[in-house]
Design an enzyme around this catalytic site. Structure first.
Site, mmCIF file in Angstrom:
data_model
loop_
_atom_site.group_PDB
_atom_site.id
_atom_site.type_symbol
_atom_site.label_atom_id
_atom_site.label_comp_id
_atom_site.label_asym_id
_atom_site.label_seq_id
_atom_site.Cartn_x
_atom_site.Cartn_y
_atom_site.Cartn_z
ATOM 1 N N LYS A 26 2.570 -11.446 -22.586
ATOM 2 C CA LYS A 26 3.418 -12.092 -21.577
ATOM 3 C C LYS A 26 2.767 -12.037 -20.199
ATOM 4 O O LYS A 26 2.690 -13.039 -19.496
ATOM 5 C CB LYS A 26 4.787 -11.395 -21.562
ATOM 6 C CG LYS A 26 5.771 -11.964 -20.564
ATOM 7 C CD LYS A 26 7.199 -11.580 -20.906
ATOM 8 C CE LYS A 26 7.541 -10.160 -20.534
ATOM 9 N NZ LYS A 26 7.698 -9.949 -19.074
ATOM 10 N N ARG A 31 -0.196 -15.260 -15.876
ATOM 11 C CA ARG A 31 -1.336 -15.340 -14.945
ATOM 12 C C ARG A 31 -2.282 -16.478 -15.322
ATOM 13 O O ARG A 31 -2.856 -17.132 -14.441
ATOM 14 C CB ARG A 31 -2.069 -13.990 -14.947
ATOM 15 C CG ARG A 31 -1.258 -12.896 -14.234
ATOM 16 C CD ARG A 31 -1.697 -11.511 -14.692
ATOM 17 N NE ARG A 31 -1.149 -10.423 -13.896
ATOM 18 C CZ ARG A 31 0.067 -9.891 -14.056
ATOM 19 N NH1 ARG A 31 0.884 -10.372 -14.981
ATOM 20 N NH2 ARG A 31 0.456 -8.889 -13.292
ATOM 21 N N SER A 178 3.559 -1.109 -8.848
ATOM 22 C CA SER A 178 4.000 -2.366 -9.446
ATOM 23 C C SER A 178 2.869 -3.375 -9.511
ATOM 24 O O SER A 178 2.335 -3.806 -8.481
ATOM 25 C CB SER A 178 5.165 -2.952 -8.635
ATOM 26 O OG SER A 178 5.353 -4.304 -8.999
ATOM 27 N N GLN A 180 3.274 -6.354 -10.425
ATOM 28 C CA GLN A 180 3.773 -7.646 -9.933
ATOM 29 C C GLN A 180 3.558 -7.769 -8.434
ATOM 30 O O GLN A 180 3.126 -8.808 -7.941
ATOM 31 C CB GLN A 180 5.265 -7.790 -10.260
ATOM 32 C CG GLN A 180 5.535 -7.902 -11.745
ATOM 33 C CD GLN A 180 7.002 -8.059 -12.066
ATOM 34 O OE1 GLN A 180 7.840 -8.161 -11.167
ATOM 35 N NE2 GLN A 180 7.331 -8.074 -13.341
ATOM 36 N N ASP A 328 7.399 -0.904 -19.798
ATOM 37 C CA ASP A 328 8.236 -1.802 -20.614
ATOM 38 C C ASP A 328 8.547 -1.218 -21.989
ATOM 39 O O ASP A 328 9.406 -1.730 -22.703
ATOM 40 C CB ASP A 328 7.536 -3.159 -20.790
ATOM 41 C CG ASP A 328 7.456 -3.925 -19.477
ATOM 42 O OD1 ASP A 328 8.242 -3.631 -18.558
ATOM 43 O OD2 ASP A 328 6.598 -4.818 -19.371
HETATM 44 C C1 S3P Z 1 4.456 -6.913 -15.203
HETATM 45 C C2 S3P Z 1 4.570 -5.741 -14.529
HETATM 46 C C3 S3P Z 1 5.653 -4.779 -14.755
HETATM 47 C C4 S3P Z 1 6.367 -5.040 -16.079
HETATM 48 C C5 S3P Z 1 6.653 -6.490 -16.303
HETATM 49 C C6 S3P Z 1 5.368 -7.298 -16.294
HETATM 50 C C7 S3P Z 1 3.348 -7.843 -14.853
HETATM 51 O O1 S3P Z 1 6.596 -4.913 -13.708
HETATM 52 O O2 S3P Z 1 7.564 -4.295 -16.134
HETATM 53 O O3 S3P Z 1 7.298 -6.706 -17.542
HETATM 54 O O4 S3P Z 1 3.076 -8.765 -15.627
HETATM 55 O O5 S3P Z 1 2.738 -7.647 -13.793
HETATM 56 P P1 S3P Z 1 6.396 -4.148 -12.289
HETATM 57 O O6 S3P Z 1 5.135 -4.616 -11.731
HETATM 58 O O7 S3P Z 1 7.562 -4.577 -11.449
HETATM 59 O O8 S3P Z 1 6.420 -2.693 -12.617
#
Ligand code: S3P
Length: 441
Positions: A26, A31, A178, A180, A328
């Site tokens: 995912k 990305r 994080s 993200q 996750d």
């Molecule tokens: C992800 C980062 C994680 C994860 C999410 C996917 C990503 O979140 O929980 O399912 O693809 O960068 P966080 O960056 O908020 O921890």
């Protein structure tokens, strides 16, 4: 396994057997859609995760000018292989608002690029997404000069109104581990003139960085500091997305907790920023064998994983530095802990409170409903294993990973375990129900 409109049920299995191919990752799929959608040229994408979350991100990129030509569709699953023609860094304003569905990753990463593009856009999502914190990306992007207004009922929450503008490079110290937030800043950094860098408090998944290498975007890694220098060109390049270890995790635990199991999972991404779930399960006694197929295929390692039921499962403490690399997988690891001798500690994980559901509360609540012994803390849970689980009707909270975790728990519980809102599973793992049927046949 039985199902009706939005519920799925499981019962105790005689053991899981067989081989399945895990769907695309995912995080990587989001990305690839974003970077490939901006790139100059055409690329073939294979094994894209055609889940609701990732399809929304792909649609968002189409709305701003990327073109998709489907190549392969798996019946009952969707288009996994396609040609992606990027907009060559010349995106168009979207005619409609952009729907991110349930996906925090989609919204936060898209915000990183939209903040720098020469038009106004609006990102919205479902009720869960509109209650999740967006200030964490608005803050660093605003330091870069972005103009983002959170329009949600809850302060700092989506919908996000983004008036694209010229961004300045910054150095940003991430307040939380994080990927993200790191990625939103690094994506914005592609457009800012000069070097944008991020210091992370702990190692987080590094798919953005690996894809920068794949697409020829400059970046450096120096310990916990990641930098990129813009403005950068993105060169289209074919890619095959490895299977998602976060999806594989459900089967790693299923075969570990259900006696007489012996399964093989093909094509699983083995990036070491994602494999802490395997380390923890092995510490608990799980019998997991890995056959590495490639140490670095188009930037990511992948291989096959075989799992057999171990003789005994014991508790462990998850280390603070492991948390970001299995964030996750915590609901399904908590299920494994309910079958282990002793008390498993899962702390330093308060980020779980702001996932698709408050996963500390939803995991603890559902484990208790099944008869497990759980203590809840502000930053995690402890689970004392050994009490036999009993099936019951459980809330899925519209959270894909909660639904899948407790359907797996039901595979070794007395009676029937039924999850509502199980349609949420499609946000990350379309085909989960058919894999469950195949392995438990
Ligand atoms: C992800 C980062 C994680 C994860 C999410 C996917 C990503 O979140 O929980 O399912 O693809 O960068 P966080 O960056 O908020 O921890």
């Amino acid at each position: 396994m039985t199902n009706s409109a939005h519920t799925l049920s499981t019962r105790r299995t005689q053991g899981l057997r067989g081989t399945i191919t895990i769907p695309g990752d995912k995080s990587i799929s989001h990305r690839v859609a974003i970077l490939g959608g901006l790139a100059a040229g055409r690329m073939t994408v294979k094994n894209y995760l055609c889940s609701q979350d990732c399809l929304n991100t792909l649609r968002a990129m189409q709305q701003i000018g990327a073109k998709i030509t489907p190549l392969r569709e798996t019946p009952g699953y969707g288009v996994t292989d396609f040609i992606l023609e990027g907009c060559c860094m010349q995106p168009q304003a979207p005619a409609q608002d952009i729907d991110c569905g349930n996906s925090g990753t989609g919204m936060r990463l898209l915000a990183g690029i939209l903040a720098a593009l020469p038009f106004t856009s609006k990102l919205y999502g479902d009720a869960s997404l509109c209650s999740r914190p967006m200030q964490r990306i608005i803050q660093p992007l605003s330091l870069m000069g972005a103009d983002i207004t959170a329009l949600g009922e809850k302060p700092g929450c989506a919908p996000l109104l983004i008036r694209g503008t010229r961004l300045q490079p910054i150095h940003y110290n991430l307040p939380m581990a994080s990927a993200q937030v790191k990625s939103a800043v690094l994506l914005a950094g592609i457009f800012a003139e000069g070097t944008t860098s991020v210091t992370q408090p702990a190692v987080t998944r590094d798919h953005t960085e690996r894809l920068y290498a794949h697409f020829g975007i400059p970046y450096t890694v120096n310990g916990l500091i990641i930098s990129t220098t813009g403005p950068a060109d993105i060169r289209a390049k074919d890619i095959t997305v490895p299977g998602d270890i976060s999806s594989a995790a459900f089967w790693l635990v299923a075969a570990t907790i259900c006696p007489n199991s012996d399964i093989t999972l093909l094509n699983v991404g083995l990036n070491e920023t994602r494999t802490a779930v395997i380390d923890v399960l092995r510490r608990m006694g799980a019998d997991i064998r890995i056959t590495l197929r490639s140490a670095e295929h188009e930037g990511e390692p992948y291989g096959d994983i075989s799992v057999r039921t171990p003789a005994r499962l014991v508790a462990t403490d998850i280390l603070p530095e492991e948390i970001p690399n299995l964030i996750d997988e915590i609901p399904i690891l908590a299920v494994a802990a309910a079958f282990a001798e002793g008390t498993t500690g899962i702390r330093n994980a308060k980020e779980l409170r702001v996932k698709e559901s408050d996963r500390i509360a939803t995991t603890a609540g559902n484990l208790r409903r099944m008869g497990a012994n759980v203590e809840e803390y502000e930053d995690g849970i402890t689970v004392t294993g050994g009490a036999p689980l009993h099936g019951c009707a459980l809330p899925g909270y519209g959270d894909h990973r909660i639904a899948m975790s407790f359907l797996i728990a039901g595979l070794n519980a007395e009676g029937t375990t039924t999850l509502d809102t199980a349609d949420a599973i499609d946000t990350s793992y379309p085909g989960f129900a058919s894999h469950l049927a195949k392995l438990s046949r």
